[in-house]
Design an enzyme around this catalytic site. Structure first.
Site, PDB file in Angstrom:
ATOM      1  N   SER A  61       0.648  -1.032  -0.043  1.00 41.96           N
ATOM      2  CA  SER A  61      -0.309   0.151  -0.177  1.00 41.96           C
ATOM      3  C   SER A  61       1.140   1.085   0.064  1.00 41.96           C
ATOM      4  O   SER A  61       1.626   1.278  -1.003  1.00 41.96           O
ATOM      5  CB  SER A  61      -0.656   0.324   1.455  1.00 41.96           C
ATOM      6  OG  SER A  61      -1.694   1.143   1.366  1.00 41.96           O
ATOM      7  N   ASP A 212      -6.102  -4.716  -2.032  1.00 44.23           N
ATOM      8  CA  ASP A 212      -5.039  -4.114  -0.992  1.00 44.23           C
ATOM      9  C   ASP A 212      -3.842  -4.961  -0.644  1.00 44.23           C
ATOM     10  O   ASP A 212      -4.513  -6.104  -0.368  1.00 44.23           O
ATOM     11  CB  ASP A 212      -5.604  -3.379   0.095  1.00 44.23           C
ATOM     12  CG  ASP A 212      -4.483  -2.392   1.109  1.00 44.23           C
ATOM     13  OD1 ASP A 212      -3.203  -4.199   1.009  1.00 44.23           O
ATOM     14  OD2 ASP A 212      -4.697  -1.407   0.941  1.00 44.23           O
TER      15      ASP A 212
END
Length: 356
Positions: A61, A212
């Site tokens: 991320s 993610d």
């Protein structure tokens, strides 16, 4: 004029002049939205230490974006190039968010709170994201970070640069993590690593959708052991492992649930590393690496004071506050443990992963 990256011989000469033995290290960078500016500060401080050479970085991320920006800047212009690239990335991110509807309320600004909890548009978005698909809210799949990444990162330089990168994203179809390496890293791979499924459409790569990377590795540690020459790894941890009390509001419950989910994968991997380190055969090449690994951590209690909504706050004042906190935390770590680097672990895995 761009500075030429230091060769290992030059770095060694600098380290000797300061009485330090040159050391190669790896970095493991967690994700956390705007809280990744804390990691920016940590990296900025580490890059000032010429005796430390970064061999590889694993990131997820915002950690993946920090890693890619640093590696690209370093490949082009050494340490100062990496520091300048990181500042440019976060400054452009803040400029892009200047006209975002998600702004602090006047009351929060007056009281000096960084939260967006009282922002009417954030509250509306937060509620809608729980019942409305991002495919309806954002049918075009627009993400302003795509242009920023393409502008700041030289992906060709990154692919051939000296720092190995490992970027994790979660395959929606299989539920497994995929680790992208230097030549595979593109703006899409970085966006996939940061794709929260309640806010963004899945990022399609090679015919598969990705979410993610925090769901499968935050960050992924194993490649650092298996594919890097460094024995010292510094983990920059953003998400608090522990919080006092039990959350009672819907937003706080969801925030803590996300923290637990994103930390659980890391804690289980660290637990596995602790077991392998204790049981590895030191006569075997890979076993020797597991047995000899040294782990360290930079974190801050300040991060536990920041709520979920502040991860969407990209005001420059907030980002630079986090950068300062990151630099201060890295400086505190360095003062306490600089003589431990290259000699012993300073992160007690058994205590951290107790009960995992």
């Amino acid at each position: 004029m761009s500075k030429v990256p230091k060769t290992p011989d030059k770095a060694a000469a600098v380290a000797r002049s300061e009485g330090r033995t040159p050391l190669i290290i790896d970095l493991a960078l967690q994700g956390g939205g705007a809280h990744g500016a804390f990691t920016w500060g940590v990296l900025d401080r580490i890059l000032e230490e010429d005796w430390l050479t970064i061999s590889a970085i694993s990131g997820t991320s915002a950690g993946a974006m920090n890693a890619a920006v640093l590696a690209s800047g370093f490949a082009k212009a050494g340490r100062e190039g990496a520091r300048q690239a990181l500042e440019a990335f976060w400054r452009k991110t803040s400029e892009a968010a200047r006209f975002s509807p998600f702004q602090r309320s006047p009351l929060d600004v007056l009281l000096g709170r960084w939260t967006l909890d009282n922002s009417p548009l954030f509250v509306a978005m937060d509620l809608m994201s729980r019942v409305v698909s991002p495919y309806s809210l954002n049918p075009g799949g627009a993400n302003p970070l795509a242009d920023i990444l393409a502008e700041v990162i030289d992906f060709e330089a990154l692919a051939g640069g000296p720092i190995k990168l490992f970027v994790t994203a979660t395959n929606v179809r299989t539920g497994r993590g995929r680790v992208f390496r230097n030549a595979e890293i593109t703006p899409q791979a970085l966006l996939a690593s940061a794709c929260l499924p309640t806010l963004f459409q899945a990022i399609e790569i090679d015919g598969d959708g990705y979410w993610d990377g925090g769901y499968s590795g935050n960050p992924t540690m194993t490649p650092l052991i298996q594919e890097s020459d460094a024995l010292d790894t510094i983990l920059v941890q953003i998400n608090p492992v522990e919080r006092p009390g039990t959350p009672t509001t819907a937003r706080d419950i969801l925030n803590r649930l996300n923290e637990v989910s994103f930390n659980s994968v890391l804690l289980k991997e660290l637990r596995m590393m602790a077991l392998l380190r204790n049981g590895a055969n030191p006569r075997d090449r890979e076993g020797a690496r597991w047995a000899g690994m040294r782990l360290h951590r930079v974190t801050s209690d300040r991060m536990a004071e920041l709520g979920y909504s502040s991860k969407l706050n990209a005001e420059w004042e907030f980002l630079t506050m986090l950068r300062a906190e990151g630099r201060q935390s890295a400086e505190a770590f360095y003062r306490a443990h600089r003589d431990d680097l290259g000699r012993r672990s300073t992160l007690d895995l058994d205590e951290l992963t107790q009960g995992v």
